[in-house]
Design a protein around this motif. Structure first.
Motif, PDB file in Angstrom:
ATOM      1  N   ALA A  23      32.486  51.476  44.223  1.00 17.06           N
ATOM      2  CA  ALA A  23      33.466  52.457  44.634  1.00 17.06           C
ATOM      3  C   ALA A  23      33.470  52.354  46.235  1.00 17.06           C
ATOM      4  O   ALA A  23      34.541  52.275  46.886  1.00 17.06           O
ATOM      5  CB  ALA A  23      33.022  53.932  44.332  1.00 17.06           C
ATOM      6  N   ILE A  24      32.380  52.342  46.967  1.00 14.78           N
ATOM      7  CA  ILE A  24      32.368  52.364  48.476  1.00 14.78           C
ATOM      8  C   ILE A  24      33.055  51.050  49.146  1.00 14.78           C
ATOM      9  O   ILE A  24      33.926  51.329  49.938  1.00 14.78           O
ATOM     10  CB  ILE A  24      30.928  52.707  48.977  1.00 14.78           C
ATOM     11  CG1 ILE A  24      30.324  54.017  48.595  1.00 14.78           C
ATOM     12  CG2 ILE A  24      31.155  52.547  50.564  1.00 14.78           C
ATOM     13  CD1 ILE A  24      28.904  54.303  49.068  1.00 14.78           C
ATOM     14  N   THR A  25      32.451  50.016  48.307  1.00 14.35           N
ATOM     15  CA  THR A  25      32.940  48.797  49.248  1.00 14.35           C
ATOM     16  C   THR A  25      34.386  48.475  48.794  1.00 14.35           C
ATOM     17  O   THR A  25      35.007  48.022  49.458  1.00 14.35           O
ATOM     18  CB  THR A  25      32.056  47.609  48.367  1.00 14.35           C
ATOM     19  OG1 THR A  25      32.011  47.633  47.113  1.00 14.35           O
ATOM     20  CG2 THR A  25      30.861  47.253  49.237  1.00 14.35           C
ATOM     21  N   LEU A  26      34.972  48.764  47.550  1.00  9.72           N
ATOM     22  CA  LEU A  26      36.195  48.772  47.178  1.00  9.72           C
ATOM     23  C   LEU A  26      37.091  49.398  48.071  1.00  9.72           C
ATOM     24  O   LEU A  26      37.989  48.913  48.514  1.00  9.72           O
ATOM     25  CB  LEU A  26      36.546  49.027  45.801  1.00  9.72           C
ATOM     26  CG  LEU A  26      36.353  47.982  44.516  1.00  9.72           C
ATOM     27  CD1 LEU A  26      36.723  48.542  42.995  1.00  9.72           C
ATOM     28  CD2 LEU A  26      36.822  46.718  44.886  1.00  9.72           C
ATOM     29  N   LEU A  27      36.769  50.498  48.554  1.00 11.93           N
ATOM     30  CA  LEU A  27      37.375  51.317  49.184  1.00 11.93           C
ATOM     31  C   LEU A  27      37.653  50.986  50.598  1.00 11.93           C
ATOM     32  O   LEU A  27      38.845  50.788  51.175  1.00 11.93           O
ATOM     33  CB  LEU A  27      36.885  52.953  49.260  1.00 11.93           C
ATOM     34  CG  LEU A  27      37.803  54.014  49.716  1.00 11.93           C
ATOM     35  CD1 LEU A  27      38.654  54.431  48.391  1.00 11.93           C
ATOM     36  CD2 LEU A  27      36.681  55.173  49.704  1.00 11.93           C
ATOM     37  N   VAL A  28      36.454  50.371  51.247  1.00 12.16           N
ATOM     38  CA  VAL A  28      36.476  49.903  52.719  1.00 12.16           C
ATOM     39  C   VAL A  28      37.383  48.656  52.547  1.00 12.16           C
ATOM     40  O   VAL A  28      38.132  48.394  53.432  1.00 12.16           O
ATOM     41  CB  VAL A  28      35.141  49.505  53.171  1.00 12.16           C
ATOM     42  CG1 VAL A  28      35.144  48.765  54.410  1.00 12.16           C
ATOM     43  CG2 VAL A  28      34.499  50.953  53.063  1.00 12.16           C
ATOM     44  N   ASN A  29      37.211  47.782  51.473  1.00 15.49           N
ATOM     45  CA  ASN A  29      37.956  46.398  51.560  1.00 15.49           C
ATOM     46  C   ASN A  29      39.403  46.687  51.227  1.00 15.49           C
ATOM     47  O   ASN A  29      40.194  45.907  51.858  1.00 15.49           O
ATOM     48  CB  ASN A  29      37.363  45.447  50.606  1.00 15.49           C
ATOM     49  CG  ASN A  29      36.083  44.793  50.824  1.00 15.49           C
ATOM     50  OD1 ASN A  29      36.045  44.645  52.060  1.00 15.49           O
ATOM     51  ND2 ASN A  29      35.236  44.687  49.868  1.00 15.49           N
ATOM     52  N   LEU A  30      39.782  47.682  50.481  1.00 15.32           N
ATOM     53  CA  LEU A  30      41.430  48.034  50.195  1.00 15.32           C
ATOM     54  C   LEU A  30      41.729  48.420  51.617  1.00 15.32           C
ATOM     55  O   LEU A  30      42.870  47.983  52.168  1.00 15.32           O
ATOM     56  CB  LEU A  30      41.438  49.065  49.409  1.00 15.32           C
ATOM     57  CG  LEU A  30      41.300  48.512  47.759  1.00 15.32           C
ATOM     58  CD1 LEU A  30      41.434  49.952  46.860  1.00 15.32           C
ATOM     59  CD2 LEU A  30      42.190  47.871  47.655  1.00 15.32           C
ATOM     60  N   LEU A  31      41.035  49.242  52.407  1.00 19.63           N
ATOM     61  CA  LEU A  31      41.663  49.770  53.767  1.00 19.63           C
ATOM     62  C   LEU A  31      41.535  48.636  54.612  1.00 19.63           C
ATOM     63  O   LEU A  31      42.774  48.308  55.302  1.00 19.63           O
ATOM     64  CB  LEU A  31      40.339  50.679  54.190  1.00 19.63           C
ATOM     65  CG  LEU A  31      40.822  51.680  55.441  1.00 19.63           C
ATOM     66  CD1 LEU A  31      41.785  52.649  55.010  1.00 19.63           C
ATOM     67  CD2 LEU A  31      39.605  52.408  56.016  1.00 19.63           C
ATOM     68  N   GLY A  32      40.448  47.862  54.566  1.00 16.33           N
ATOM     69  CA  GLY A  32      40.606  46.566  55.573  1.00 16.33           C
ATOM     70  C   GLY A  32      41.628  45.498  55.139  1.00 16.33           C
ATOM     71  O   GLY A  32      42.473  45.172  55.997  1.00 16.33           O
ATOM     72  N   THR A  33      42.114  45.340  53.916  1.00 17.46           N
ATOM     73  CA  THR A  33      43.284  44.422  53.454  1.00 17.46           C
ATOM     74  C   THR A  33      44.494  45.128  54.039  1.00 17.46           C
ATOM     75  O   THR A  33      45.505  44.312  54.255  1.00 17.46           O
ATOM     76  CB  THR A  33      43.349  44.134  52.178  1.00 17.46           C
ATOM     77  OG1 THR A  33      41.940  44.147  51.663  1.00 17.46           O
ATOM     78  CG2 THR A  33      43.992  43.072  51.678  1.00 17.46           C
ATOM     79  N   ALA A  34      44.574  46.346  53.514  1.00 17.35           N
ATOM     80  CA  ALA A  34      45.801  47.202  54.151  1.00 17.35           C
ATOM     81  C   ALA A  34      46.146  46.956  55.399  1.00 17.35           C
ATOM     82  O   ALA A  34      47.375  46.722  56.046  1.00 17.35           O
ATOM     83  CB  ALA A  34      45.888  48.474  53.682  1.00 17.35           C
TER      84      ALA A  34
END
Lengths: 305, 325
Positions: B300-311
């Motif tokens: 959950a933590i990494t997906l959240l951070v990666n989604l933010l980064g991609t956005a």
């Protein structure tokens, strides 16, 4: 006479910008200082690489011999031994991973770049591939454990290979898409103009032309997978035996790999096993670097638009 | 359509429309590529489903107390991952501070014509090689090189500045600081590569305009280039952060695997990924489910951070495409 003097005096009041570059000027001084600092920072950042390489050669090179490649790891108080079984295990699992990830990745990339580059499916797939690029490798291991090890009831080389393939897939797919996009439009149009179907265009024109670029991606992915430890810890586990036992292939058994061997031997108090870990690290880095360099050489042959 | 044409084509002609076999092959192949594309999506969903599904029993049993709990005792069946969550975030933030400083400096140094293009390429390749070294090798190097190298300095700092919470323990071996240092080396290539792309996509005319107004090299960099590429650099940092959160081996080998929450840079700690790496191979049935829960939190933590980064990266490229050309 008087007039001239007045003029030159009035000019003296005007504050001309000084256009010559002087290092004593605070602005240029700051600029030079910052330039120097970033230069130093860049050089400092290179130190770890050379330190790692030096230590690998210094500590790993001592133990380098042919018996490393032909023997199995020693137990705690034994000296000697090797990690031939771990090299074979790493190659087997990376091979399994490549067998899954390369066709999968390239077929999906053909769709992304050729058949539906602007479709909603394509953007969703690209999004998923990008998510997988940032996916922690240990979670790939957790997934393969849940999906394969629990299902088959044993730690095995295919479980390790499947975990690695998840990490390879996005690299293969995204680089293949990029290199397919680099194939000149006129080549495709020429083929279509000669009456080729889109599939024929893909097989006869696009894939051969994009091959060097795609191979670079595959090499990068293989190099990454060969060095991964976390996905193998609880999918392939470890083993002190060869994967080929008594002439039969023991695929569905725990399998050794270089990376896991380094991890297991790094924390032990036994000098001979630590030495072996360094030698294994040297061999692993050599394998990874060679694959990387092959990939770089291939990428020089890449077509550019 | 191909079949209706067939009648018009002279039989001795070299040219011929695709045979029905060709057409069928074409459809099959296209269908296959389409299927494999969809399989990528299914794979991601299946991974989410599999990890969440295996974690579900533990989530039901331990609930939120698992996230706030601080003990990990398999024998008594008490599990809590607050120290691991803390350690994951703390180590990643430290690594990001060090790696971000180095990475962005390198990105600036290698894009602003400080060096000849050949030398730039040499440094670029060296930084890329940093990413090629397997993390387990960095871990080994950390144990036998970094820890002995920083221990005297760390203990001197502890003796003289021990009243500062960051230095309140001595460094006896593995600990937060060596782990974060090695982690920063591992995220540095990501940060420098992504922010180099962001910086070099700033249009030349912006920089030239700044020089034309009399700016020094660094006035142009700080005043024009960095603000223009700020979104991209920020995205690089977020992606680097995501990488640091999920990194396993170097931390499992260097962080000390000790279940405690401490601000001290020199005390041993633990992270979610290291917990999984160290406990999973020997876990019993109950602990296994709990570790799946920990994996779910990490995901959950990494997906959240990666989604933010991609956005952020998407926004950066959109913004720049407005500026460029």
């Amino acid at each position: 006479m008087n007039d001239e003097i007045e003029i030159s005096e009035s000019f003296a009041d005007v504050d001309f910008p000084r256009l010559e570059r002087s290092l004593r000027h605070p602005r240029t001084l700051l600029s030079a200082f910052l330039s120097l600092m970033t230069g130093v920072v860049t050089v400092v950042a290179c130190i770890p690489l050379f330190s790692v390489l030096f230590m690998l050669i210094y500590r790993g090179g001592k133990r380098l011999s042919l018996s490393l490649l032909t023997e199995t790891p020693p137990s705690a108080f034994e000296s000697g031994g090797g990690f031939g079984n771990a090299i074979v295990g790493t190659l087997t699992m990376v091979g399994i991973a490549a067998l899954i990830a390369v066709p999968f990745g390239i077929l999906a990339a053909v769709f992304l770049a050729e058949f539906g580059p602007k479709s909603k499916t394509a953007s969703a797939v690209r999004f998923c591939a990008k998510l997988l690029t940032g996916f922690p490798s240990i979670l790939a291991g957790v997934f393969a454990y849940a999906a394969v090890v629990l299902l088959t009831g044993t730690y095995s080389a295919p479980a390790g290979g499947i975990a690695l393939s998840i990490l390879m897939l996005p690299i293969v797919m995204l680089t293949a898409e990029e290199s397919i996009k680099m194939v000149p439009q006129k080549m495709k149009e020429a083929a279509i103009g000669m009456g080729a179907t889109q599939t024929q265009v893909v097989w006869r024109v696009i894939l051969p032309t994009a091959m060097p670029g795609m191979l670079t991606g595959v090499m990068l992915a293989v190099a990454r997978a060969a060095g991964e430890t976390a996905p193998l810890l609880f999918t392939a586990l470890n083993s002190n035996y060869w994967i080929v036992q008594d002439g039969s292939l023991a695929l569905m058994e725990p399998t050794a790999s270089l990376a896991v061997l380094i991890f297991n031997f790094s924390g032990v108090p036994f000098e001979s096993q630590i030495e072996l870990a360094w030698a294994a690290a040297l061999v692993l880095v050599l394998i990874v670097l060679v694959i990387n360099i092959v990939g770089q050489v291939l990428s020089r042959k890449r077509v550019t638009r | 359509m191909a079949i209706t044409l067939e009648g018009d084509v002279p039989t001795d002609s070299v040219a011929s429309p695709p045979s029905s076999l060709d057409v069928a092959g074409d459809r099959t192949f296209r269908g296959m590529t389409y299927m494999f594309s969809w399989m990528t999506i299914f794979l991601v969903l299946y991974i989410l489903y599999e990890i969440a599904g295996k974690a579900a029993p533990a989530v039901k049993e331990y609930g939120v107390g698992f996230i706030t709990g601080t003990t990990w005792d398999a024998n008594r069946g008490e599990f809590g991952v607050f120290p691991e969550i803390w350690g994951t975030l703390y180590s990643a933030i430290l690594a990001l501070m060090i790696g971000g400083f180095f990475g962005v400096s390198i990105a600036i140094f290698l894009t602003q014509d400080f060096l000849s293009p050949k030398l730039e390429l040499v440094f670029k390749n060296i930084v890329e090689l940093l990413a090629a070294i397997p993390s387990v090798v960095y871990g080994l190097w950390g144990i036998y090189v970094v820890i002995p190298a920083i221990r005297p300095t760390a203990n001197w700092i502890h003796e003289h500045l021990g009243w500062i919470p960051f230095f309140e323990t001595s460094l006896s071996g593995p600990g937060m600081l060596p782990a974060a240092m090695v982690l920063s080396i591992m995220v540095l290539p990501t940060i420098s590569a992504v922010s180099r792309d962001a910086i070099s996509s700033v249009p030349h005319k912006l920089k030239e305009a700044a020089f034309g107004l009399g700016a020094t090299r660094w006035e142009a960099i700080v005043g024009v280039i960095i603000p223009t590429s700020a979104t991209g650099i920020f995205g690089a940092l977020v992606l680097g952060f995501g990488r640091a959160l999920g990194e396993t081996m170097a931390l499992a080998m260097l962080v000390g695997n000790s279940n405690q929450v401490s601000l001290s840079l020199f005390s041993p700690a633990n992270t979610l990924a290291a917990l999984l790496a160290n406990n999973f191979p020997e876990a019993g049935k109950q602990e296994e489910g709990v570790l799946m829960y920990a994996a779910l939190i990490l995901m959950a933590i990494t997906l959240l951070v990666n989604l933010l980064g991609t956005a952020i990266m998407n926004r950066a490229s959109r913004r720049l495409s407005g500026v460029a050309r």
